[in-house]
Write an enzyme that holds these catalytic residues in place. Structure first.
Site, PDB file in Angstrom:
ATOM      1  N   CYS A 124       0.748  -1.291   0.010  1.00 42.03           N
ATOM      2  CA  CYS A 124      -0.019   0.086  -0.049  1.00 42.03           C
ATOM      3  C   CYS A 124       0.962   1.385  -0.098  1.00 42.03           C
ATOM      4  O   CYS A 124       0.541   2.057  -0.951  1.00 42.03           O
ATOM      5  CB  CYS A 124      -0.993   0.089   1.262  1.00 42.03           C
ATOM      6  SG  CYS A 124      -2.266  -1.389   0.979  1.00 42.03           S
ATOM      7  N   HIS A 125       1.725   1.360   0.864  1.00 45.11           N
ATOM      8  CA  HIS A 125       2.495   2.551   0.997  1.00 45.11           C
ATOM      9  C   HIS A 125       3.896   2.572   1.227  1.00 45.11           C
ATOM     10  O   HIS A 125       4.560   3.130   1.753  1.00 45.11           O
ATOM     11  CB  HIS A 125       1.931   3.449   2.132  1.00 45.11           C
ATOM     12  CG  HIS A 125       0.355   3.677   2.090  1.00 45.11           C
ATOM     13  ND1 HIS A 125      -0.300   3.143   2.875  1.00 45.11           N
ATOM     14  CD2 HIS A 125      -0.338   4.464   1.247  1.00 45.11           C
ATOM     15  CE1 HIS A 125      -1.503   3.195   2.476  1.00 45.11           C
ATOM     16  NE2 HIS A 125      -1.738   4.321   1.599  1.00 45.11           N
ATOM     17  N   GLY A 126       4.324   1.051   0.814  1.00 49.59           N
ATOM     18  CA  GLY A 126       5.911   0.971   0.715  1.00 49.59           C
ATOM     19  C   GLY A 126       6.381   0.865   2.172  1.00 49.59           C
ATOM     20  O   GLY A 126       7.850   0.934   2.075  1.00 49.59           O
TER      21      GLY A 126
ATOM     22  N   TYR B 296      -5.150  11.622  -1.048  1.00 51.79           N
ATOM     23  CA  TYR B 296      -4.638  10.520  -0.906  1.00 51.79           C
ATOM     24  C   TYR B 296      -2.809  10.846  -0.921  1.00 51.79           C
ATOM     25  O   TYR B 296      -1.776  10.254  -0.308  1.00 51.79           O
ATOM     26  CB  TYR B 296      -4.772   9.501  -1.713  1.00 51.79           C
ATOM     27  CG  TYR B 296      -4.286   7.988  -1.389  1.00 51.79           C
ATOM     28  CD1 TYR B 296      -4.487   7.412  -0.244  1.00 51.79           C
ATOM     29  CD2 TYR B 296      -3.453   7.343  -2.448  1.00 51.79           C
ATOM     30  CE1 TYR B 296      -4.414   6.168  -0.269  1.00 51.79           C
ATOM     31  CE2 TYR B 296      -3.061   6.108  -2.390  1.00 51.79           C
ATOM     32  CZ  TYR B 296      -3.418   5.442  -0.942  1.00 51.79           C
ATOM     33  OH  TYR B 296      -2.954   4.292  -0.996  1.00 51.79           O
ATOM     34  N   ARG B 300       0.364  10.500   1.637  1.00 50.38           N
ATOM     35  CA  ARG B 300       1.576   9.668   1.634  1.00 50.38           C
ATOM     36  C   ARG B 300       2.817  10.639   1.509  1.00 50.38           C
ATOM     37  O   ARG B 300       3.890   9.854   1.660  1.00 50.38           O
ATOM     38  CB  ARG B 300       1.505   8.778   0.307  1.00 50.38           C
ATOM     39  CG  ARG B 300       0.352   7.935   0.508  1.00 50.38           C
ATOM     40  CD  ARG B 300       0.317   6.978  -0.808  1.00 50.38           C
ATOM     41  NE  ARG B 300       0.675   7.434  -2.137  1.00 50.38           N
ATOM     42  CZ  ARG B 300       0.610   6.842  -3.231  1.00 50.38           C
ATOM     43  NH1 ARG B 300       0.228   5.514  -3.175  1.00 50.38           N
ATOM     44  NH2 ARG B 300       0.696   7.427  -4.250  1.00 50.38           N
TER      45      ARG B 300
END
Lengths: 160, 425
Positions: A124-126, B296, B300
């Site tokens: 998902c976000h590494g 999003y 991140r």
């Protein structure tokens, strides 16, 4: 009979469909080095990993100073136990790692034996975890959780 | 703006009888017939009407879909497939509803940009703007919850990720997350409460939209010059002028909408959501629907700890702040001039902001690694800098172009220069 209107009773009812499966057991005798078995506990995957020699060496080689989260996050140990390789694995059986395979960032399931640290990589976000499930890189704040477990026989582990 | 006294005169006996008991036709007459609107409204001002139509469309298609949908983890995915394949016109209902959400967001983003460009948030329209931001927030919650209902892989993992945001909150976070989910993870209780909320929130939205329109009719509409209405020559009646212009905008928008509904029904969706939810396997790339991608990307972009705030909480805070900052816009902009038409520098920063928001959306669809992270961080910086640095400072140092004395003067000036340019004249 407890009072059904008590708040703690109501909380238990809310979670009852998942809490009904409060513990699961697994036989690890057939688990070969380099293989894993994934169980479902509380609706989430718990991995039992029989680590390879390389994975054990990598896990032990990492000093606490390089870890993003220096706490073991092992429910079987005191809350402030350091995240050494030994504190992450089963006492006396450092080859075996029992861990809730859920990323501590936003709850995705990391892919096993992937990433730069020979452990887990979250798609998902590494976030990247090492061979002891400790966060090494990426947005996740904590090491993946080691759940409460015990040996019910020489080869059977009960989780929860 | 409204004169306080109404010019409505019922012509029939039953009309007079009704008017003295419940003056509903009088309200409609003064709000949508003789209501004065600035004479220079352009097509950017038709999006309020378009949004109202989209909200009504979503509620109607949604209510009918709910008659065929089964909010149970064992049945939900198949019930949506049944709607698509077996229910009479179910394919149309579903396509209208799923694409309707996307087009609702297209319209709302244009509507917001219109407000930012012409300074529609400035006094006395601050509360009108705040109500609009509230609408956006309710829309976002409704859209996210609705996306969970088809119970595909993206539904499940989107719900897992978004509800995990709350676990980042210190002390009470885990409790809130547990309450939202009704268990340790996304499961049947989650789907049940999400379905209930997805049915409730649109009606809440209707309430806030009503307040939004009420507030609009109290302070009157802004216009492309940003100058307040000063005389009767500055305005025209809502009907037929605004009604017809709105109708043209709505029809054009619906053409565009219908093209997607009938010819590209899955273009804006994600193929992974045609795989039934699996709690033990996360798809390789989870992305939210396109309308959440910029936020999003902001989430991140925060990959570093800031003092006591770890990267997880920091990302969640940045994402929520990106919406929260919109609420503060009326008090962040220091310029005395409303419209960007007369603000040469603000106009440049505004269009960079729009391009930057689109860029953030693209970054949100890319994997969170390498240069994408750095670019997201730069774009996130500009997003916040536009509101927190450009808006307060630019008003103090920018020299606006001279304003016309009135809307009428602005319109006549424009027409004069246009006919001068016309060689046949």
């Amino acid at each position: 009979m407890t009072n059904p209107r008590k708040p703690e009773r109501r909380a238990a009812e809310l979670a009852s469909p998942v809490e009904a499966f409060a513990s699961v057991e697994v036989d690890v005798s057939s688990l070969m080095p380099g293989t894993s078995v994934v169980l479902q506990w509380r609706g989430k995957p718990v991995v039992v990993r029989h680590r390879t020699r390389q994975e054990m060496e990598d896990g032990e080689a990492a000093s606490l100073a390089v870890l993003k989260d220096p706490i073991a996050r092992n429910a079987n140990l005191p809350a402030d136990a350091p995240a050494t390789d030994a504190n992450r694995t089963i006492p006396g059986q450092k080859a075996l790692l029992v861990m809730v395979q859920v990323c501590t960032h936003l709850g995705c399931i990391p892919l096993g034996q992937d990433g730069d640290f020979g452990g887990w990589l979250c798609p998902c976000h590494g976030s990247q975890y090492d061979s002891a499930g400790r966060i090494r890189k990426g947005p996740a704040p904590e090491n993946m959780a080691v759940p409460v477990f015990q040996f019910v026989s020489d080869t059977r582990i009960r989780i929860g | 703006m409204s004169d306080g006294h109404s010019t409505y005169k019922p012509t029939t006996g039953i009309g007079r009888w009704f008017d003295t008991r419940l003056p509903l036709p009088r309200l409609v007459h003064s709000s949508f017939i003789v209501y004065p609107v600035p004479r220079n409204l352009n097509y950017a001002y038709t999006f309020g009407g378009i949004l109202t139509i989209m909200l009504a469309s979503q509620i109607i298609s949604g209510v009918v879909l709910a008659m065929h949908y089964a909010p149970d983890t064992g049945l939900a995915f198949n019930s949506v497939e049944t709607i698509t394949r077996d229910v009479n016109s179910g394919w149309l209902l579903r396509s209208l509803h799923a694409n309707g959400a996307s087009f609702f967001f297209i319209a709302v983003y244009i509507h917001i940009c219109r407000g930012l460009y012409y300074g529609s948030y400035k006094s006395p329209r601050e509360f009108l703007w705040v109500l609009g931001c509230t609408n956006l927030l309710v829309m976002m919650a409704t859209a996210f919850i609705g996306y969970v209902l088809p119970w595909g892989q993206m539904s499940f993992w989107g719900a897992t990720v978004i509800t995990s945001f709350f676990s980042a909150i210190p002390v009470v976070g885990d409790w809130i997350q547990h309450l939202l989910l009704g268990g340790f993870g996304v499961s049947n209780p989650t789907l049940n409460r999400f379905f209930a909320l997805h049915y409730l929130l649109p009606f809440l939205l209707v309430g806030v939209v009503t307040l939004h329109i009420w507030a609009l009719h109290v302070v009157g509409q802004n216009n492309p010059t940003g100058i307040e209405v000063k005389s009767k020559t500055d305005v025209v009646d809502f009907t037929p002028y605004a009604t017809v212009k709105d109708a043209v905008g709505i029809v054009a928008f619906l053409f565009f909408f219908a093209y997607f509904v009938f010819y590209l029904p899955n273009f804006l969706g994600h193929p992974d959501n045609y795989t039934v939810a699996n709690p033990l396997k996360t798809p390789a790339h989870i992305v939210p629907e396109w309308y959440f991608l910029p936020f999003y990307a902001i989430l991140r972009a925060i990959t570093f700890n800031v003092g006591p705030i770890d990267s997880k909480l920091g990302g969640v805070l940045a994402m929520f702040s990106s919406i929260a900052v919109l609420f503060l816009v009326p008090w962040l902009d220091s310029s005395k001039v409303r419209s960007a038409v007369y603000r040469p520098w603000y106009r440049v920063f505004f269009w960079i902001f729009v391009a930057n928001a689109l860029f953030l959306g693209w970054l949100g669809s890319q994997p969170a690694e390498g240069t994408y992270v750095t670019m997201s961080q730069l774009a996130t910086f500009y997003y916040f800098a536009f509101f927190l640095i450009v808006m307060p400072l630019l008003g103090l140092i920018e020299t606006p172009r001279p304003l016309p004395r009135s809307i009428t003067e602005a319109v006549l000036e424009k027409n004069a220069s246009r006919s001068k340019a016309d060689t046949h004249d």
